[in-house]
Design a protein around this motif. Structure first.
Motif, PDB file in Angstrom:
ATOM      1  N   HIS A   1       0.762  -1.202  -0.029  1.00 40.62           N
ATOM      2  CA  HIS A   1      -0.004   0.016   0.008  1.00 40.62           C
ATOM      3  C   HIS A   1       0.889   1.276   0.009  1.00 40.62           C
ATOM      4  N   HIS A   2       0.464   2.297  -0.734  1.00 38.59           N
ATOM      5  CA  HIS A   2       1.250   3.428  -1.205  1.00 38.59           C
ATOM      6  C   HIS A   2       1.415   4.542  -0.178  1.00 38.59           C
ATOM      7  N   VAL A   3       0.400   4.845   0.626  1.00 38.19           N
ATOM      8  CA  VAL A   3       0.354   5.826   1.449  1.00 38.19           C
ATOM      9  C   VAL A   3       1.020   5.670   2.717  1.00 38.19           C
ATOM     10  N   GLU A   4       2.241   6.313   2.887  1.00 41.27           N
ATOM     11  CA  GLU A   4       3.229   5.928   3.923  1.00 41.27           C
ATOM     12  C   GLU A   4       2.714   6.277   5.364  1.00 41.27           C
ATOM     13  N   TRP A   5       1.793   7.128   5.501  1.00 39.96           N
ATOM     14  CA  TRP A   5       1.039   7.396   6.826  1.00 39.96           C
ATOM     15  C   TRP A   5      -0.140   6.366   7.072  1.00 39.96           C
ATOM     16  N   GLU A   6      -0.284   5.272   6.252  1.00 42.60           N
ATOM     17  CA  GLU A   6      -1.390   4.302   6.701  1.00 42.60           C
ATOM     18  C   GLU A   6      -0.675   3.123   6.867  1.00 42.60           C
ATOM     19  N   PRO A   7       0.124   2.798   7.894  1.00 44.92           N
ATOM     20  CA  PRO A   7       0.724   1.336   8.060  1.00 44.92           C
ATOM     21  C   PRO A   7      -0.219   0.475   8.340  1.00 44.92           C
ATOM     22  N   GLN A   8      -1.429   0.837   8.892  1.00 44.68           N
ATOM     23  CA  GLN A   8      -2.622  -0.126   9.434  1.00 44.68           C
ATOM     24  C   GLN A   8      -2.966  -0.946   8.040  1.00 44.68           C
ATOM     25  N   HIS A   9      -2.725  -0.463   6.827  1.00 42.22           N
ATOM     26  CA  HIS A   9      -3.196  -1.273   5.527  1.00 42.22           C
ATOM     27  C   HIS A   9      -1.960  -2.142   5.154  1.00 42.22           C
ATOM     28  N   ARG A  10      -0.470  -1.646   5.555  1.00 42.48           N
ATOM     29  CA  ARG A  10       0.406  -2.547   5.121  1.00 42.48           C
ATOM     30  C   ARG A  10       0.825  -3.622   6.028  1.00 42.48           C
ATOM     31  N   ILE A  11       0.693  -3.544   7.512  1.00 42.97           N
ATOM     32  CA  ILE A  11       0.823  -4.360   8.289  1.00 42.97           C
ATOM     33  C   ILE A  11       0.123  -5.745   8.102  1.00 42.97           C
ATOM     34  N   PRO A  12      -1.154  -5.866   7.640  1.00 38.20           N
ATOM     35  CA  PRO A  12      -1.793  -7.002   7.326  1.00 38.20           C
ATOM     36  C   PRO A  12      -1.112  -7.593   5.829  1.00 38.20           C
ATOM     37  N   GLN A  13      -0.648  -6.779   4.911  1.00 40.54           N
ATOM     38  CA  GLN A  13       0.035  -7.276   3.894  1.00 40.54           C
ATOM     39  C   GLN A  13       1.314  -7.904   4.241  1.00 40.54           C
ATOM     40  N   VAL A  14       2.098  -7.352   5.163  1.00 34.22           N
ATOM     41  CA  VAL A  14       3.459  -7.960   5.487  1.00 34.22           C
ATOM     42  C   VAL A  14       2.976  -9.358   6.264  1.00 34.22           C
ATOM     43  N   GLN A  15       1.892  -9.431   7.201  1.00 35.07           N
ATOM     44  CA  GLN A  15       1.654 -10.610   7.606  1.00 35.07           C
ATOM     45  C   GLN A  15       1.217 -11.885   6.704  1.00 35.07           C
ATOM     46  N   GLU A  16       0.546 -11.315   5.627  1.00 34.71           N
ATOM     47  CA  GLU A  16       0.353 -12.367   4.742  1.00 34.71           C
ATOM     48  C   GLU A  16       1.527 -12.629   3.746  1.00 34.71           C
ATOM     49  N   LEU A  17       2.535 -11.940   3.554  1.00 33.28           N
ATOM     50  CA  LEU A  17       3.900 -12.589   3.022  1.00 33.28           C
ATOM     51  C   LEU A  17       4.362 -13.504   4.014  1.00 33.28           C
ATOM     52  N   LEU A  18       4.281 -13.297   5.274  1.00 34.20           N
ATOM     53  CA  LEU A  18       4.972 -14.024   6.207  1.00 34.20           C
ATOM     54  C   LEU A  18       4.443 -15.528   6.401  1.00 34.20           C
ATOM     55  N   ASP A  19       2.793 -15.364   6.241  1.00 32.44           N
ATOM     56  CA  ASP A  19       2.228 -16.646   6.272  1.00 32.44           C
ATOM     57  C   ASP A  19       2.160 -17.380   5.069  1.00 32.44           C
ATOM     58  N   GLY A  20       1.966 -16.795   4.024  1.00 31.47           N
ATOM     59  CA  GLY A  20       1.660 -17.427   2.672  1.00 31.47           C
ATOM     60  C   GLY A  20       2.836 -17.850   2.025  1.00 31.47           C
ATOM     61  N   VAL A  21       4.009 -17.560   2.488  1.00 38.39           N
ATOM     62  CA  VAL A  21       5.357 -17.956   1.431  1.00 38.39           C
ATOM     63  C   VAL A  21       5.922 -18.801   2.458  1.00 38.39           C
ATOM     64  N   ASP A  22       6.628 -20.137   1.878  1.00 39.36           N
ATOM     65  CA  ASP A  22       7.662 -21.005   2.707  1.00 39.36           C
ATOM     66  C   ASP A  22       8.811 -20.453   2.548  1.00 39.36           C
ATOM     67  N   TRP A  23       9.187 -19.697   3.713  1.00 36.90           N
ATOM     68  CA  TRP A  23      10.510 -18.995   3.860  1.00 36.90           C
ATOM     69  C   TRP A  23      11.657 -20.079   4.214  1.00 36.90           C
ATOM     70  N   SER A  24      11.106 -21.304   4.423  1.00 37.45           N
ATOM     71  CA  SER A  24      12.236 -22.281   4.686  1.00 37.45           C
ATOM     72  C   SER A  24      13.200 -22.421   3.317  1.00 37.45           C
ATOM     73  N   ARG A  25      12.649 -22.364   2.108  1.00 36.41           N
ATOM     74  CA  ARG A  25      13.490 -22.571   0.910  1.00 36.41           C
ATOM     75  C   ARG A  25      14.129 -21.136   0.462  1.00 36.41           C
ATOM     76  N   PRO A  26      15.327 -21.381  -0.388  1.00 33.56           N
ATOM     77  CA  PRO A  26      16.046 -20.330  -0.628  1.00 33.56           C
ATOM     78  C   PRO A  26      15.269 -19.149  -1.492  1.00 33.56           C
ATOM     79  N   SER A  27      15.050 -18.049  -0.494  1.00 35.25           N
ATOM     80  CA  SER A  27      14.241 -17.275  -0.920  1.00 35.25           C
ATOM     81  C   SER A  27      14.748 -15.555  -0.966  1.00 35.25           C
TER      82      SER A  27
END
Length: 640
Positions: A539-565
């Motif tokens: 999300h592009h609006v810098e002063w709206e982290p409340q929209h980016r935090i769920p997006q970051v959490q989705e990245l952490l949960d939705g990707v298998d980071w045990s692989r070389p990434s």
């Protein structure tokens, strides 16, 4: 001999005016991009003001009768065609965004007047009939425009600073001016002193649909799923068939039969509301232009009005900003109507105009008493224009021959180099088109993998370019596409290594955002080792982290980071912000000092990142000094 000379003059006039239609379409694409990017993003003009500006520009169409009185109907078309050609050349040479915007506004105003005069013109004709000639001019113009866009691989020549597009524009303008001079010497200039057909309001809705949907080659490449040369051939053939139908109606001085009008109306509705399926998309690409041609032939064959036609045509041209602004406005502001509402308004206007025009012209056809040529002879005569124009089908053949496959992968000895680049829809920091400069930056650095953000693939407000296939072809790289806002705007990955798998996933909070976000998971084969590339744009609006935090959490949960990434993208957060700290806590950290990437002219903040799992060590992280985008590209060298 007289008939032959008259036919030649008529054909030359159609060609001259068709080229003027093309120049107007090019200027309109430039204007839409200047309003959207330069005023809307660089100058930060709000959406309501932008809408008011474009409506004011199109309201100038109502001044066409005044222009005719001042210039004189006999010379209006030639005068406007010359003016439009020179303005188009001036746009190509404009050194600044303000100069470019000024020429585009002037050019679109002149184009709006010219379209109305085309509808009122009479041409030198051996048969004595002019009915349907305006439709032929418009459709030939759309065909030539498609041919030019395809020949330049969807990058409009007006968006290029390279020598070849400039020489092409100069040659086109020079040839057009020479033809106008020839017509003037032979006293064969088109006369626009007549009245317009009563249902000339059809022109605006037809052009709105063509610009947004049917003549948008990049859009068809995405939807149909074919490579550019095949899609180009398919669309160009459909355009030529539409010209043939319009020319047939013109030769016979008739309107399309009732069954053809009914079929065209139904087909147009289906093409606009088509399901997201490749077969339907291929059908729509071919059938849409033909349906519009049939309905235009019916509408512009209506009885001549007594002044009403000028108001009708100018009012109809307002459908162009209504449809285009209505289509793209939801990406910026909340709009109470569904997106499909706006093209459907254009469909309704075009269908009603076509049927009303056909009904009103039926009596005139029966009362004329003119001998109508046989159907076989009419088809043969009508085939002359599309037959000559079919030489344009050589252009896709050239693209087939020139198409290049991705190059060989880097050797095992080369360290892995990656880049992330927000390309700002292909516009530089000042709002000028810069796709070629972006190409130069990537080509000079030659990273093995590039993640791109804000990639347009058919957005009319970004020039209707397919930036991804254009870059991939020139860089000879494999590519993966991750649509986000819609199927035509999002993230992409270019790779010199083979891509063995890809998945594109939406962000979980898209329902509360105007501009949807997503992330692209690409697996590449690095000389026998599989490496996972995750590309995203938060999300592009810098002063709206409340929209980016769920997006970051989705990245952490939705990707298998045990692989070389490796995670690459525009995260729109600084290293000390919560979003980046969440990633660092999960083990995704460059382990180096911050490298400012934004804004490109005075970089003060790092918001673009290349973050690797523990399988890699980032040994170099740097930017390149360029204003080809509003972001700096970020480059990294990684070792195992």
């Amino acid at each position: 001999m007289i008939r032959s000379a008259t036919s030649l003059a008529s054909s030359v006039t159609i060609l001259v005016l068709a080229i003027a239609v093309v120049q107007g379409l090019q200027l309109l694409r430039g204007l839409l991009a200047s309003l959207s990017v330069y005023l809307g993003q660089i100058r930060d003009v709000d959406s309501a003001t932008l809408a008011g500006v474009i409506v004011l520009i199109f309201l100038s169409g109502f001044a066409a009768p005044v222009v005719r009185r001042v210039v004189g109907g006999r010379y209006c078309l030639a005068f406007l065609a010359v003016a439009l050609a020179l303005i188009r050349l001036a746009e190509q040479l404009a050194p600044t965004p303000d100069a470019r915007l000024a020429t585009e506004i002037a050019g679109v105003v002149v184009w709006l007047w010219l379209l109305q005069f085309v509808a009122s013109m009479s041409l030198p004709s051996a048969s004595g009939s002019d009915r349907g000639r305006a439709v032929v001019v418009i459709l030939v113009g759309l065909t030539i425009d498609t041919a030019i866009i395809g020949a330049f691989a969807t990058l409009d020549p007006g968006f290029s600073r390279a020598l070849a597009p400039l020489l092409f524009t100069i040659a086109l303008v020079g040839g057009q001016l020479a033809l106008i001079a020839w017509l003037a010497r032979n006293r064969n200039a088109p006369d626009s002193s007549g009245e317009l057909p009563a249902w000339s309001c059809c022109i605006g809705p037809a052009l709105a649909l063509e610009i947004l949907l049917f003549q948008n080659l990049a859009r068809h490449v995405v939807l149909v799923g074919w490579e550019l040369p095949a899609t180009f051939t398919w669309l160009l053939t459909a355009n030529l068939f539409a010209v043939w139908i319009a020319a047939f109606c013109s030769v016979r001085d008739s309107t399309p039969p009732r069954w053809a009008m009914l079929a065209a109306s139904a087909i147009l509705v289906v093409c606009v509301v088509q399901p997201e399926h490749r077969v339907w998309a291929g059908f729509a690409a071919a059938a849409g232009p033909v349906a519009i041609g049939v309905l235009l032939a019916g509408a512009l064959a209506s009885r001549l009005s007594r002044g009403w036609g000028w108001f009708s045509a100018a009012a109809g041209l307002l459908a162009i900003p209504l449809v285009l602004f209505g289509w793209y406005a939801p990406y910026q502001i909340d709009v109470p109507a569904p997106q499909i509402t706006f093209p459907m308004i254009a469909v309704a206007l075009l269908v009603v105009s076509g049927w009303r025009g056909r009904t009103g012209s039926a009596a005139r056809s029966t009362e004329s008493g003119r001998e109508t040529p046989s159907i076989r002879r009419s088809w043969r005569r009508a085939a002359v224009v599309p037959g000559v124009a079919s030489v344009l089908l050589l252009l896709p053949l050239v693209l087939f021959v020139a198409e290049r496959s991705p190059g060989a992968p880097p050797s095992d000895d080369d360290p892995l180099t990656m880049a992330t680049y927000n390309i700002h829809q292909g516009f530089d920091l000042q709002g000028m088109p810069s796709l070629e400069r972006i190409l130069d930056v990537i080509e000079e650095e030659r990273p093995h993998v590039v993640a791109l953000q804000e990639v347009p693939r058919g957005w009319a407000v970004n020039g209707s370019v397919d930036a991804l296939s254009w870059l991939a072809q020139r860089l000879q790289m494999h590519w993966a596409w991750g649509p986000a806002a819609d199927p035509f705007w999002g993230n992409a990955v270019l790779s010199r290594y083979p891509i063995v798998d890809l998945k594109n996933r939406p962000m979980p909070n898209n329902d509360v955002l105007n501009l949807d976000r997503g992330y692209l998971l690409v697996t590449i084969d690095v000389n026998g080792e599989l490496v996972q590339i995750v590309a995203t744009h938060l999300h592009h609006v810098e002063w709206e982290p409340q929209h980016r935090i769920p997006q970051v959490q989705e990245l952490l949960d939705g990707v298998d980071w045990s692989r070389p990434s490796v995670l690459l993208g525009d995260l729109n957060a600084q290293p000390h912000h919560a979003e980046i700290l969440m990633l660092a806590k999960a083990g995704l950290s460059p382990g180096r000092p911050a490298v400012p990437t934004f804004p490109a002219d005075r970089p003060r903040r790092q918001i673009d990142y290349i973050l690797a799992t523990t399988a890699f060590t980032v040994v170099e992280l740097r930017t390149v000094d360029t204003d080809a985008s509003d972001h700096l590209p970020l480059f990294a060298t990684l070792i195992r």
